[in-house]
Design a protein around this motif. Structure first.
Motif, PDB file in Angstrom:
ATOM      1  N   UNK A 287       0.727  -0.866  -0.046  1.00 26.82           N
ATOM      2  CA  UNK A 287      -0.082   0.033   0.242  1.00 26.82           C
ATOM      3  C   UNK A 287       0.607   1.572  -0.159  1.00 26.82           C
ATOM      4  N   UNK A 288       1.698   1.460   0.780  1.00 26.51           N
ATOM      5  CA  UNK A 288       3.093   2.397   0.921  1.00 26.51           C
ATOM      6  C   UNK A 288       3.632   2.847  -0.381  1.00 26.51           C
ATOM      7  N   UNK A 289       3.947   2.012  -1.167  1.00 25.04           N
ATOM      8  CA  UNK A 289       4.991   1.360  -2.216  1.00 25.04           C
ATOM      9  C   UNK A 289       3.974   2.009  -3.584  1.00 25.04           C
ATOM     10  N   UNK A 290       2.513   1.771  -3.539  1.00 22.71           N
ATOM     11  CA  UNK A 290       1.505   2.488  -4.271  1.00 22.71           C
ATOM     12  C   UNK A 290       1.173   3.785  -5.064  1.00 22.71           C
ATOM     13  N   UNK A 291       1.895   4.817  -3.227  1.00 21.81           N
ATOM     14  CA  UNK A 291       1.957   6.230  -3.299  1.00 21.81           C
ATOM     15  C   UNK A 291       3.441   6.170  -3.910  1.00 21.81           C
ATOM     16  N   UNK A 292       4.386   5.718  -3.633  1.00 19.42           N
ATOM     17  CA  UNK A 292       5.866   6.522  -4.028  1.00 19.42           C
ATOM     18  C   UNK A 292       6.658   5.632  -3.001  1.00 19.42           C
ATOM     19  N   UNK A 293       6.249   5.243  -2.007  1.00 20.84           N
ATOM     20  CA  UNK A 293       6.947   4.558  -0.550  1.00 20.84           C
ATOM     21  C   UNK A 293       7.328   4.415  -0.139  1.00 20.84           C
ATOM     22  N   UNK A 294       8.427   3.713  -1.313  1.00 17.93           N
ATOM     23  CA  UNK A 294       9.029   2.351  -1.362  1.00 17.93           C
ATOM     24  C   UNK A 294       9.805   2.038  -0.305  1.00 17.93           C
ATOM     25  N   UNK A 295      10.116   0.875  -0.197  1.00 18.86           N
ATOM     26  CA  UNK A 295      11.137   0.016   1.447  1.00 18.86           C
ATOM     27  C   UNK A 295      12.902   1.246   0.575  1.00 18.86           C
ATOM     28  N   UNK A 296      12.938   1.262  -0.185  1.00 18.44           N
ATOM     29  CA  UNK A 296      14.130   2.015  -0.835  1.00 18.44           C
ATOM     30  C   UNK A 296      14.277   3.213  -0.549  1.00 18.44           C
ATOM     31  N   UNK A 297      12.767   4.316  -0.457  1.00 17.42           N
ATOM     32  CA  UNK A 297      12.535   5.283  -0.120  1.00 17.42           C
ATOM     33  C   UNK A 297      13.366   5.618   1.058  1.00 17.42           C
ATOM     34  N   UNK A 298      12.602   4.898   1.802  1.00 22.82           N
ATOM     35  CA  UNK A 298      12.600   4.857   3.657  1.00 22.82           C
ATOM     36  C   UNK A 298      14.002   4.838   3.529  1.00 22.82           C
ATOM     37  N   UNK A 299      14.554   3.777   3.305  1.00 26.44           N
ATOM     38  CA  UNK A 299      16.176   3.352   3.552  1.00 26.44           C
ATOM     39  C   UNK A 299      16.680   4.653   3.105  1.00 26.44           C
ATOM     40  N   UNK A 300      16.578   5.474   1.912  1.00 22.42           N
ATOM     41  CA  UNK A 300      17.242   6.135   1.637  1.00 22.42           C
ATOM     42  C   UNK A 300      18.221   7.628   2.423  1.00 22.42           C
ATOM     43  N   UNK A 301      19.527   7.584   2.200  1.00 21.45           N
ATOM     44  CA  UNK A 301      20.119   8.538   3.497  1.00 21.45           C
ATOM     45  C   UNK A 301      19.597  10.264   2.561  1.00 21.45           C
ATOM     46  N   UNK A 302      18.608  10.834   2.937  1.00 23.21           N
ATOM     47  CA  UNK A 302      18.407  12.231   2.881  1.00 23.21           C
ATOM     48  C   UNK A 302      19.280  12.947   4.195  1.00 23.21           C
ATOM     49  N   UNK A 303      19.430  14.570   4.210  1.00 23.63           N
ATOM     50  CA  UNK A 303      19.940  15.744   5.168  1.00 23.63           C
ATOM     51  C   UNK A 303      19.002  15.420   5.940  1.00 23.63           C
ATOM     52  N   UNK A 304      19.612  15.100   7.600  1.00 26.53           N
ATOM     53  CA  UNK A 304      19.908  15.593   9.136  1.00 26.53           C
ATOM     54  C   UNK A 304      19.470  16.734   8.881  1.00 26.53           C
ATOM     55  N   UNK A 305      17.818  17.133   9.896  1.00 25.72           N
ATOM     56  CA  UNK A 305      17.646  18.617   9.834  1.00 25.72           C
ATOM     57  C   UNK A 305      16.965  18.037  11.526  1.00 25.72           C
TER      58      UNK A 305
END
Length: 338
Positions: A287-305
């Motif tokens: 369900x999450x992947x169906x709107x673009x929130x894949x495991x790869x997205x969850x694990x992607x390293x983004x800037x820590x804020x």
């Protein structure tokens, strides 16, 4: 005799969306100040509204959870549905349960670890008690054309079948004269609503039917369509972000303690907090992947804020609400007296 103040949104086209039934919101402090009971106050307000309406009452000194288990500032005390100035005696009114703190409760519902960290001196009000009164699975009250559903966060006109989503955080911002975001629910929030936690007296789903990490919708890729067409009145995202941050700072983990919804995960990414993938079901991940929130997205390293940076960028970070418009509450509601 003093009159009872309430905030009011009329049925009809308003702020770019269609409101299917009128909405009345009242502060429990004002009710107590007049020496009224909760049901008595709802009856007084109902008598002022000739058409279908939902009536919600709030204790601004309490706490509760939203659908993904994040604890927030303020709570509902009761909900009602009225039509033709009346509340159905059997199905039109429900009060919310106050839960006492106990180690057993925290063990059974670990998202409530937030309680003693963030709201230690507040009472916890949840959904209605299904053991005291027969209620539908969705915690709804019904009178005539008016349906007030999911512990007063979704309203429906039962003749036209038109609906409106009213997340509790948005309603609390109305009570505080803050800002609200109005638009369409869209795909992302439609999916996010299903990422619930197990609660015996859940405001959305009672009796711990679903455990954290799974989806209550169990609809696969169709989940994004379930609520996407419905208009929504939500809190300003900077307010919602603060609640998510303080939950995560209290040590709860997305997908294990609180729901791994798109909003929660979007904030968690910038705090470099990963969800508990081992506890998340394949269905919820689909369900999450169906709107673009894949495991790869969850694990992607983004800037820590920092927390302040996340709050400042809330409208960039938090997804959801289609074609949103930000309003001052004074431009959305009127103040009336019963």
């Amino acid at each position: 005799m003093s009159k009872l103040k309430y905030r009011y949104i009329p049925e009809g086209d308003h702020c770019g969306i269609h409101i299917p039934i009128s909405i009345a919101m009242v502060d429990y402090a004002d009710v107590k100040a007049l020496g009224l009971g909760m049901k008595e106050a709802c009856d007084k307000i109902a008598a002022e509204i000739p058409g279908p309406a939902g009536i919600n009452m709030f204790d601004m000194t309490a706490t509760t959870t939203n659908s993904d288990g994040v604890m927030i500032d303020g709570s509902m005390t009761c909900m009602a549905a009225s039509d033709y100035g009346k509340i159905n005696k059997e199905f039109g009114y429900l009060e919310m349960v106050e839960l006492p703190y106990s180690d057993e409760l925290i063990q059974a519902e670990p998202h409530l670890k937030q309680w003693k960290v963030n709201y230690p001196d507040r009472k916890l009000l949840m959904g209605p008690d299904p053991e005291k009164k027969n209620i539908p699975i969705h915690n709804a009250v019904l009178t005539g054309r008016a349906g007030n559903n999911n512990s007063a966060t979704e309203m429906m006109n039962s003749i036209t079948m038109e609906e409106l989503l009213l997340p509790v955080t948005g309603q609390l911002e109305i009570m505080r004269d803050g800002k609200v975001e109005i638009g369409g629910t869209g795909y992302i929030i439609s999916v996010g609503i299903g990422m619930v936690v197990g609660e015996k007296y859940g405001r959305i789903v009672p009796n711990r039917q679903w455990k954290c990490g799974e989806s209550a919708h169990k609809s696969g890729e169709y989940a994004k369509f379930l609520k996407s067409h419905i208009p929504i009145i939500a809190a300003d995202k900077s307010v919602y972000v603060k609640y998510i941050i303080q939950a995560l700072r209290a040590g709860v983990v997305p997908g294990r303690d609180i729901g791994a919804s798109p909003a929660v995960l979007a904030v968690a990414r910038h705090m470099h907090i990963l969800p508990d993938f081992d506890n998340m079901t394949e269905g919820s991940m689909v369900e999450m992947a169906s709107v673009g929130f894949t495991r790869e997205w969850m694990e992607e390293k983004v800037e820590k804020l920092s927390d302040d940076e996340i709050i400042a960028k809330a409208h960039e970070i938090i997804p959801g609400v289609e074609n949103p418009k930000l309003f001052n509450v004074q431009d959305v509601v009127s103040v009336r007296y019963a």
